[in-house]
Design an enzyme around this catalytic site. Structure first.
Site, PDB file in Angstrom:
ATOM      1  N   LYS A 166      91.819  66.193  60.837  1.00 50.76           N
ATOM      2  CA  LYS A 166      91.133  66.684  60.987  1.00 50.76           C
ATOM      3  C   LYS A 166      89.844  66.514  61.104  1.00 50.76           C
ATOM      4  CE  LYS A 166      87.433  66.900  56.325  1.00 50.76           C
ATOM      5  NZ  LYS A 166      86.896  66.740  54.921  1.00 50.76           N
ATOM      6  N   SER A 194      86.541  70.062  51.341  1.00 52.39           N
ATOM      7  CA  SER A 194      86.504  70.030  52.354  1.00 52.39           C
ATOM      8  C   SER A 194      87.155  69.875  53.596  1.00 52.39           C
ATOM      9  CB  SER A 194      85.589  68.914  52.486  1.00 52.39           C
ATOM     10  OG  SER A 194      85.974  67.903  52.729  1.00 52.39           O
ATOM     11  N   SER A 204      87.167  65.343  48.602  1.00 52.94           N
ATOM     12  CA  SER A 204      88.542  66.710  49.345  1.00 52.94           C
ATOM     13  C   SER A 204      89.579  66.574  49.981  1.00 52.94           C
ATOM     14  CB  SER A 204      87.104  66.286  51.181  1.00 52.94           C
ATOM     15  OG  SER A 204      85.798  66.777  50.411  1.00 52.94           O
TER      16      SER A 204
END
Ligand SMILES: [Zn+2]
Lengths: 483, 484, 101
Positions: A69, A144, A168
């Protein structure tokens, strides 16, 4: 080639170890997929593959490349947290999590898309581009960590790491038919992970199956507490690779406040109830428990997380790194840089958090939210006196359409309804795919006491075996064909 | 009963003063990262991702800074909090890389202490800001003035000490700050150098009608970087407030800057800028709960502190108050003094003290006597020679000059330079010659004019080049003249 | 409920320059979220301790040993406006100079 991409990571690692596959072959196969990314899953791929050649096949993770990420700092590599304000930023250091996994033999494949500063539940808050759900390209992958989930679900990466503040990791895993694990707060170092809400943020794996999640977690915690993170702790045991096939003797609690809430879609509830039956088939005992304050989790979360975020994001001021705007005086340097650099959702949360901490409002908002947090943690403690695990749906709905909730922040925030209580209590929680509704994956969330990851993983593994979910959107029953 | 009404114009006021002191700790590294502390190095050569506030970085507290802060808390007789936490103090400024300062707020490390006759409200730990250096007009920023930020200082461990408003004059404030400085210096926890900013002082000043217990509106005087400026700044502010009240006005709560050049006070904060620091608990740090081992270590590290030392020197050795305080406040002098005293048990403590605080200080200035060529043993020996009348006071000063310049033992210097007191035979001859050479003075002395004795003794002292004791010489002259 | 004036005040505290349209939108969106959040006002929390941390550890400290700092070129590398030796910023107005300690 496609057979190679179908291997779970643990299987791929085994092939590498057996000499049937080289790390370089594996990397180039995935790299090819990642380069052809049409999902918007990746924000950055290296010009040249990184480090894999040096990875010994006998390293524990055998050179299986990792999607990271874009919230993790990697020295010299563009790291933006999907924000304009960090465009062009190349950190002078590397996050502990990335460093540890690389050292264990999982080199970075590329940086994945996300909601800006991890604020969002749909990945539509990326300053660069939205991410599409591999199960249905007009739907969101969740957020997210949407890019990490889409990359794995879409076959662009064998596995990935994301971060979870209020859901997330778990919610995108749920929406993309994957396994997502949020470890106990403190288990994994936050050093080098760009902060959203420091008392809640945790790094964890998003993978195709439970074994892969266990494997990544094992190496995230294996080095012990990180001296660079004051809030990190030694994990009390080694993370075991799960092999459990049944749930004999396990007491599982169901929380009506969460699973029967009006916000839970009927299709999600159907899959949830079916999964409870499976638990009983596997020898587990299902009983009803109560987490009376959990319905207030979202309120507490949307005070505490924005409050911490409002301070965490003050460092983006156009002085030392990143974007700078303004017309000459200091105030405009600050105000223009931050106005130009942050997107709508980030501004909204900075405003909310600043307001909640401001003079005259602190006690009514921040102070009360902290007390609700105490009550939620107490609820869980009481529950774990009676049961070994607590289960809920992960997300109230399956993947929704792009644009469907962008106009209504509160509707978007409701996506975290079932995941924030565990975050507030700092507990480990895993989401595993439990079935389909409307042809889209439905996640099942299992939570245990702090540092009960081995128990969670074992139960998740037994259920996974029984459910037999196929994580490939292309083959998923009634699933939309992958592009 | 008659009531006396006083108008504001006639009323006497008394100042009410509290101090806020920032002390940079003398650790090896910064408060929350491993960068070495430095003063005066090239700008931005002591920084890392943590102290530059890079994304993803986290603070880890320096154990030695905590140790020093505990020592300060103990030295100031504070109650140490069993558990304290750090907060974030939020505001934007270019010298503050994270947009918040990690500080302590409602649960400081220690509180409710005392130093001398001033109560200490609280002592807490925080991180220092970086340094902004004015850079003149910038080419890049159209027409505007630019500054350059140097993060070397950013993150230096800082202890903030806040007193209760127990001080009632500028001089008392200055005197108390000297005591605090001496105490911190003795603890060895800080360089306490006001020029270099390792000791900084703000003052809260208000005034009230003399003899009342009301509290007036206070103003804050920022960053007075010397004892003199502190005293002058407070005095100027007290005068300003008196003029306002006497004119029937009201003092406004504000922050002021004292310009030592002009003596003027100017307001630092504009009104429309509200200050709302939005304190909240720092989630990146865990609570600080000093363990018994930490407390024991801090306690064991405490030396005898200046206030206690001054009291002891006065009580046990009978030194005058001022001398005792000087020896205690400049602990290097006190150490030198006590080691000289120990070198020769027969030396009179008060005489030796005066030689250290007057004669030695006059020759060494601010230099630590340990760094000088004068050893404590040598000074003790010199004082013994004087007491034994083996050398005159004025000759002894010449000996000390020589010792301060090049070291050496006093007896050797006395012998080498012939500075020993003139022997009785030699002196008798000189006395006789002086009486012969000054008949007028002799006449006056016989007639009872005491002052004339000076001329005769002066002549003798000139001839002996000071190698005679004035009292002894006078006694001999009187004897010769039959005045017994 | 949060009104336009409050939005402007909070935006200044947060150093966000909002457009007129953003101010209006922010007022209505934040009010919606605050309506939901304010349900916690109904809970009886009088004797409840606040939780700012779920970890129960204390005294995590670092030995006072120095570690190498960044070379200055690297420290300045990402700065939008650097001089040879530091980070250039517009000079703060005198009015704000005493901000903080
Ligand atoms: Zn540093």
């Amino acid at each position: 080639m496609s057979e190679l991409l179908d291997l779970s990571t643990a299987q791929a690692a085994q092939s590498v170890r057996a000499g049937d596959l080289s790390p370089a072959e594996l990397l180039s196969a995935y790299r090819e997929q990642a380069e052809a990314d049409e999902l918007g899953a990746f924000l950055w791929l290296p010009e040249e593959p990184l480090g894999v050649m040096g990875t010994a096949a006998d390293a524990p993770l055998a050179g299986v490349p990792l999607a990271v990420k874009d919230i993790f700092c990697v020295e010299g590599v563009p790291t933006t947290a999907a924000s304009r304000i960090l465009e062009g930023y190349r950190p002078p250091y590397t996050a502990t999590a990335v460093e540890r996994l690389a050292a264990a033999g999982a080199p970075m494949l590329g940086k994945t898309n996300m909601d800006e500063f991890a604020m969002g539940s749909s990945n539509e808050n990326s300053a660069y581009e939205p991410v599409r759900n591999p199960w249905s390209p007009d739907r969101v992958p969740g957020g997210s960590s949407g890019g990490s989930a889409a990359a794995v679900a879409g076959g662009l990466a064998p596995w990935s790491i994301g971060t979870d503040t209020g859901g997330s990791i778990r919610q995108p895993a749920s929406l993309c038919g994957l396994v997502g694990l949020k470890p106990t707060y403190g288990a994994v170092s936050r050093y080098g992970m760009i902060a959203f809400a420091s008392s809640l943020d945790q790094c964890g794996p998003i993978t195709r199956d439970v074994t892969d999640a266990a494997l990544l977690l094992r190496h995230l915690v294996a080095g012990g507490r990180d001296p660079c993170d004051s809030t990190s702790v030694d994990f009390p045991q080694e993370i075991e690779l799960p092999s459990s096939e049944d749930l004999g003797g396990l007491r599982v609690g169901v929380v009506p406040e969460l699973s029967d809430a009006a916000t839970i879609d009927a299709g999600v509830k159907t899959v949830f109830d079916a999964t409870l039956e499976r638990i009983e088939e596997l020898g587990g005992g299902v009983e009803q428990i109560s987490l009376p304050h959990s319905e207030h989790g979202l309120s507490a979360y949307y005070v505490l997380a924005p409050a911490e975020a409002s301070a965490n994001l003050s460092r983006y001021d156009g002085v030392r790194f990143g974007l700078r705007s303004g017309d000459g005086d200091l105030l405009s340097l600050y105000e223009r840089t931050r106005a130009d650099g942050f997107g709508d959702e980030v501004k909204r949360r900075i405003m909310l958090g600043t307001y909640a901490l401001s003079s005259g409002y602190y006690e009514a908002y921040y102070g009360r939210a902290q007390r609700v947090r105490t009550k939620i943690a107490e609820d869980f403690r009481a529950a774990f006196e009676r049961v070994d695990l607590v289960v809920t749906p992960t997300s109230p709905s399956v993947a929704f359409r792009l644009g469907e909730r962008t106009a209504d922040p509160m509707a978007m925030y409701m996506s975290d309804y079932c995941t924030v209580p565990m975050s507030l209590a700092g507990l480990p929680a895993i989401s595993i795919p439990a079935g389909l509704s409307e042809g889209l994956p439905v996640g099942f969330q299992i939570t245990g006491p702090a540092f009960s990851e081995n128990r969670l993983l074992a139960a998740a593994h037994a259920l996974e075996q029984a459910i037999g979910f196929d994580s490939s959107p292309a083959r998923g029953k009634a699933g939309a064909p992958a592009r | 009963m008659t009531t006396v009404t006083t108008t504001p114009t006639e009323r006497a006021y008394e100042p009410v003063i509290g101090l806020e002191i920032h002390v940079q700790l003398r650790t090896q590294t910064k408060m929350f990262c491993g960068c070495a502390l430095s003063f005066g190095d090239e700008p931005n050569t002591h920084t890392c991702p943590v102290c530059l506030g890079h994304p993803g970085t986290l603070p880890v507290p320096n154990a030695e800074a905590i140790h020093f802060a505990l020592m300060i808390g103990l030295a100031l007789e504070c109650e140490l909090a069993p558990r304290s936490i750090f907060h974030r103090k939020n505001y934007f400024y270019p010298d503050l890389p994270k947009g918040y300062q990690i500080s302590q707020f409602d649960v400081p490390l220690s509180r409710s202490g005392r130093l001398g006759d001033v109560r200490v409200h609280r002592v807490h730990l925080e991180e220092d800001a970086a340094k902004l250096v004015h850079a003149g007009a910038s080419g890049r920023i159209h027409g505007a003035e630019a500054s350059v930020v140097d993060f070397n200082r950013g993150g230096t461990p800082l202890v903030e000490i806040v007193t209760e408003p127990d001080l009632s004059s500028p001089e008392q404030a200055g005197e108390w700050l000297r005591l605090l400085r001496a105490t911190l210096k003795r603890l060895g926890v800080s360089d306490v150098n006001m020029d270099e900013g390792s000791l900084r002082c703000d003052a809260n000043v208000s005034i009230r009608p003399a003899g009342t217990a009301t509290l007036g509106t206070k103003t804050e005087l920022k960053n007075m970087n010397s004892f003199r400026f502190l005293e002058r700044g407070i005095a100027a502010e007290v005068t300003r407030q008196e003029q306002i009240l006497r004119g029937g006005g009201e003092v406004e709560q504000e922050t002021l800057h004292f310009d030592p050049q002009t003596g003027a006070l100017s307001s630092l904060r504009s009104k429309e800028e509200s200050h709302d620091y939005r304190y909240f608990p720092e989630p990146d740090l865990v609570p600080l709960a000093p363990t018994q081992a930490m407390l024991d270590r801090a306690r064991a590290a405490l030396p005898e502190l200046p206030a206690a030392r001054a009291e002891r020197l006065e009580r046990e050795l009978g030194l005058p108050t001022d001398t005792a305080r000087l020896l205690a406040f400049r602990s290097e002098l006190g150490d030198f003094y006590e080691s000289a005293l120990g070198a020769d048990g027969a030396t009179d403590p008060a005489t030796l003290a005066s030689w250290v605080t007057v004669e030695l200080v006059a020759r060494l200035g601010d230099v630590d006597p340990v760094e000088s060529p004068v050893s404590p043993e040598a000074l003790a020996e010199l004082v013994r020679l004087v007491s034994a009348r083996s050398v005159s006071g004025s000759a002894a000063k010449e000996v000390l000059d020589a010792m301060a310049a090049g070291g050496g033992r006093p007896e050797a210097i006395v012998a080498e330079r012939g500075l020993g007191l003139a022997g009785a035979g030699e002196l008798e001859a000189i006395v006789d010659r002086a009486i012969e050479a000054n008949p007028d003075a002799v006449e006056k002395v016989r007639a009872g004019t005491g002052k004339a004795m000076g001329a005769i003794v002066g002549a003798i002292m000139r001839e002996t080049k000071g190698r005679a004791d004035g009292g002894e010489v006078q006694r001999m002259v009187r004897e010769r003249l039959g005045l017994g | 409920m949060i009104d336009r004036e409050q939005v402007l005040h909070v935006a200044r505290l947060a150093r966000l320059d909002l457009t007129k349209a953003e101010v209006e939108r922010m007022a209505s969106e934040l009010s919606g979220v605050l309506d939901h959040i304010e349900r916690i006002a109904e809970l009886d929390l009088d004797d409840v301790e606040p939780t700012s941390h779920v970890v129960t550890i204390e005294n995590v400290l670092r030995a006072d040993d120095s570690r190498p700092s960044l070379a200055r070129e690297r420290a300045l590398a990402g700065a939008p406006d650097a001089t040879d030796s530091g980070f250039r910023v517009p000079s703060p107005a005198a009015a704000a100079a005493a901000d903080g300690s």
